[in-house]
Design a protein around this motif. Structure first.
Motif, short mmCIF file in Angstrom:
data_model
loop_
_atom_site.label_atom_id
_atom_site.label_comp_id
_atom_site.label_asym_id
_atom_site.label_seq_id
_atom_site.Cartn_x
_atom_site.Cartn_y
_atom_site.Cartn_z
N PHE A 151 7.99 -26.46 -11.70
CA PHE A 151 7.37 -25.92 -10.21
C PHE A 151 7.22 -27.05 -9.26
O PHE A 151 6.31 -27.95 -9.63
CB PHE A 151 6.12 -25.07 -10.61
N ASN A 152 8.03 -26.94 -8.42
CA ASN A 152 8.07 -28.04 -7.12
C ASN A 152 7.96 -29.41 -7.86
O ASN A 152 7.20 -30.23 -7.52
CB ASN A 152 6.68 -27.79 -6.57
N ASN A 153 9.09 -29.75 -8.75
CA ASN A 153 9.12 -30.93 -9.29
C ASN A 153 8.13 -31.41 -10.35
O ASN A 153 7.99 -32.67 -10.63
CB ASN A 153 9.24 -31.98 -8.45
N GLN A 154 7.19 -30.34 -10.59
CA GLN A 154 5.94 -30.93 -11.69
C GLN A 154 6.33 -30.19 -13.00
O GLN A 154 6.54 -28.93 -12.73
CB GLN A 154 4.62 -30.19 -11.05
N VAL A 155 6.35 -30.64 -14.11
CA VAL A 155 6.39 -30.04 -15.49
C VAL A 155 5.19 -29.10 -15.54
O VAL A 155 3.91 -29.91 -15.67
CB VAL A 155 6.84 -31.14 -16.64
N LEU A 156 5.63 -28.00 -15.78
CA LEU A 156 4.22 -27.11 -16.16
C LEU A 156 3.85 -27.31 -17.57
O LEU A 156 4.45 -27.62 -18.62
CB LEU A 156 4.43 -25.69 -16.21
N LEU A 157 2.51 -26.97 -17.90
CA LEU A 157 1.75 -27.16 -19.15
C LEU A 157 2.24 -25.89 -19.83
O LEU A 157 2.48 -24.67 -19.24
CB LEU A 157 0.37 -27.39 -19.11
N PRO A 158 2.34 -25.99 -21.24
CA PRO A 158 2.73 -24.72 -22.03
C PRO A 158 2.13 -23.43 -21.81
O PRO A 158 2.36 -22.39 -22.06
CB PRO A 158 2.75 -25.23 -23.66
N THR A 198 -4.76 -21.16 -15.34
CA THR A 198 -4.49 -22.15 -14.49
C THR A 198 -5.36 -23.33 -14.91
O THR A 198 -6.28 -23.46 -15.51
CB THR A 198 -4.76 -21.54 -13.11
N TYR A 199 -4.80 -24.51 -14.11
CA TYR A 199 -5.38 -25.95 -14.11
C TYR A 199 -5.22 -26.63 -12.98
O TYR A 199 -4.70 -26.07 -11.94
CB TYR A 199 -4.82 -26.79 -15.45
N LYS A 200 -5.81 -27.62 -12.90
CA LYS A 200 -6.16 -28.42 -11.60
C LYS A 200 -5.02 -28.71 -10.84
O LYS A 200 -4.67 -28.40 -9.56
CB LYS A 200 -6.87 -29.67 -11.87
N GLU A 201 -3.98 -29.25 -11.50
CA GLU A 201 -2.72 -29.59 -10.89
C GLU A 201 -1.77 -28.22 -10.46
O GLU A 201 -0.99 -28.43 -9.49
CB GLU A 201 -1.62 -30.55 -11.99
N LEU A 202 -2.11 -27.04 -11.22
CA LEU A 202 -1.30 -26.04 -10.82
C LEU A 202 -1.88 -25.51 -9.64
O LEU A 202 -1.11 -24.98 -8.90
CB LEU A 202 -1.26 -25.16 -12.05
N ASN A 203 -3.04 -25.56 -9.66
CA ASN A 203 -3.89 -24.82 -8.29
C ASN A 203 -3.61 -25.78 -6.97
O ASN A 203 -3.49 -25.19 -5.97
CB ASN A 203 -5.55 -25.03 -8.46
N ALA A 204 -3.30 -27.06 -7.36
CA ALA A 204 -2.76 -27.75 -6.12
C ALA A 204 -1.45 -27.40 -5.86
O ALA A 204 -1.03 -27.44 -4.36
CB ALA A 204 -2.85 -29.15 -6.64
N LEU A 205 -0.76 -27.09 -6.59
CA LEU A 205 0.78 -26.65 -6.35
C LEU A 205 0.49 -25.02 -5.67
O LEU A 205 1.45 -25.03 -4.75
CB LEU A 205 1.66 -26.43 -7.55
N LEU A 206 -0.10 -24.31 -6.08
CA LEU A 206 -0.27 -22.96 -5.42
C LEU A 206 -0.83 -23.04 -4.04
O LEU A 206 -0.40 -22.31 -3.01
CB LEU A 206 -1.10 -22.05 -6.21
N LEU A 207 -1.90 -24.11 -3.72
CA LEU A 207 -2.08 -24.08 -2.55
C LEU A 207 -1.08 -24.71 -1.35
O LEU A 207 -1.21 -24.28 -0.36
CB LEU A 207 -3.37 -25.13 -2.65
N GLN A 208 -0.08 -25.27 -2.20
CA GLN A 208 1.06 -25.89 -1.15
C GLN A 208 2.05 -24.63 -1.04
O GLN A 208 3.02 -24.62 0.04
CB GLN A 208 1.63 -27.18 -1.85
N SER A 209 1.98 -23.53 -1.53
CA SER A 209 3.24 -22.67 -1.87
C SER A 209 2.84 -21.25 -1.62
O SER A 209 3.77 -20.47 -1.62
CB SER A 209 3.98 -22.92 -2.82
N CYS A 210 1.44 -20.65 -1.84
CA CYS A 210 1.16 -19.39 -1.88
C CYS A 210 0.56 -19.17 -0.66
O CYS A 210 -0.46 -19.88 -0.13
CB CYS A 210 0.29 -19.24 -2.97
N TYR A 211 0.77 -17.90 0.03
CA TYR A 211 0.30 -17.37 1.19
C TYR A 211 -1.14 -16.54 1.13
O TYR A 211 -1.33 -15.89 2.10
CB TYR A 211 1.36 -16.66 1.99
#
Length: 398
Positions: A362-369, A375-388
């Motif tokens: 997801f956005n060049n980041q490998v997701l955890l299984p 959710t986790y910290k890195e995933l939340n950061a990705l969602l802040l950059q992509s979700c409206y």
């Protein structure tokens, strides 16, 4: 009295065999201190007999040459000249090799003389391929199909009629822009909104005509990269290319008046589609609209260059890689209006959990299984950059 030396003689094989040019074995006996004598001496050639190879092998060797090298090889002899004219040696028609195409710029204004020289090269290159009845695998071109003076639409149509396109697999066509233009291309009075709209409509009409020809002549296309107008007719024609596995549709003019299910209709109708790249600009008046996307085969989706594109439904069971980005367009809204808009939009995380079970990157980041369970910290950061949605967007700018 000095002792006489005994001369040692090497043991020589009783007989040596050789094969004549006719294939008949010849036997020669070798004695002590003499050289082997052959009844017939064979002289090996001083060069590799390329002409003795099967024609298919010769053509395979020539296929590694560049276009210029092939033309040079054709001057060696009549036999090579005949071989070089074989249609399957001419697989690529690349009209995007000179001038601005190498500089990476969208448009370069050149002198009228330079433009005429480049145009002459284009026509000579087309004639060169046509005279060899080129059997194309790749076609790259960038011509403004709305240009009524140079008539690039007619030029491309005639070119396709003079070459073999039945095996064409890759098409890169920018039908909205000719990268090299003379300085008088935009004379005064031709840049009004009315004139621009008419030009755009001419471009769309000529593009659709050309697309119809590709449907008839090149049904095996597997890769396409081109601007797209997203009209219902263009989408219907694009679904005719059932072998497509890579599709990149770039921004053209406006995305207004588009049915929310039109992307879904396109992807569902392409059973072999693996990679989809979309450049879409949703107009401000359509910001409240969200779109659906379904595909059983899609594995790679990139909408990071799009603006205002929000999804309401995803059904992509094979998707493994997703690139998506939330672009702030600088539209200032009061809180009430913003919340009214955002309340219509689904959370991207919810859509991914239910619609992309095999997502890995997801956005060049490998997701955890366990990303779908929690959710986790890195995933939340990705969602802040992509979700409206309201949860992941707290700015008054959209």
């Amino acid at each position: 009295m000095p002792r006489k030396r005994k001369h040692c003689q090497r043991a020589a094989p009783p007989q040596l065999a050789a094969v004549t040019a006719t294939g008949t074995p010849v036997v020669a006996r070798a004695g002590s201190g003499c050289r082997m004598q052959l009844s017939r001496r064979t002289r090996s050639p001083a060069y590799f007999p390329f002409s003795f190879l099967p024609v298919d092998c010769q053509l395979h060797v020539f296929s590694f040459l560049s276009e210029v090298e092939k033309c040079t090889a054709a001057l060696v002899c009549e036999a090579w000249s005949k071989l070089i004219r074989t249609p399957r040696l001419w697989r690529v028609a690349d009209f995007m090799r000179l001038g601005a195409f190498q500089s990476g710029m969208d448009l370069v204004l050149v002198s009228a003389r330079e433009f005429e020289r480049w145009k002459e090269w284009v026509h000579q290159y087309a004639y060169h391929l046509s005279s060899r009845s080129a059997s194309l695998l790749v076609l790259r071109a960038s011509f403004d199909l709305g240009d009524q003076k140079t008539k690039w639409a007619d030029f491309l149509s005639r070119f396709l009629d003079t070459v073999h396109c039945g095996e064409l697999q890759e098409l890169e066509l920018n039908w909205t822009l000719t990268h090299l233009e003379p300085p008088d291309f935009y004379p005064p009075g031709t840049c009004s909104m009315t004139q621009v709209s008419l030009t755009k409509m001419d471009q769309i009409s000529n593009f659709q005509t050309l697309l119809e020809k590709f449907i008839q002549r090149s049904p095996k296309l597997t890769r396409m990269k081109l601007p797209f107008d997203w009209s219902a007719y263009s989408v219907a024609m694009l679904t005719q290319f059932q072998q497509l596995h890579t599709l990149e549709l770039k921004y053209f003019w406006s995305f207004k008046g588009v049915c929310p299910e039109i992307m879904q209709d396109l992807t569902k109708a392409l059973p072999n589609l693996k990679t989809l790249i979309l450049h879409v600009l949703v107009p401000v008046k359509d910001l409240g609209i969200s779109y659906s996307l379904e595909s059983r085969s899609l594995e790679y989706l990139d909408v990071s260059q799009s603006r205002g594109l929000v999804f309401c439904h995803l059904d992509l069971p094979s998707l493994r890689v997703l690139r998506i980005k939330k672009t702030v367009r600088g539209i200032i809204l009061n809180r009430r209006t913003r919340l009214s808009l955002q309340s219509r939009w689904s959370c991207l995380y919810s859509l991914l959990r239910s619609g992309t079970p095999n997502l890995r990157v997801f956005n060049n980041q490998v997701l955890l299984p366990h990303w779908r369970e929690q959710t986790y910290k890195e995933l939340n950061a990705l969602l802040l950059q992509s979700c409206y949605c309201v949860q992941h967007s707290d700015t008054w700018l959209l």
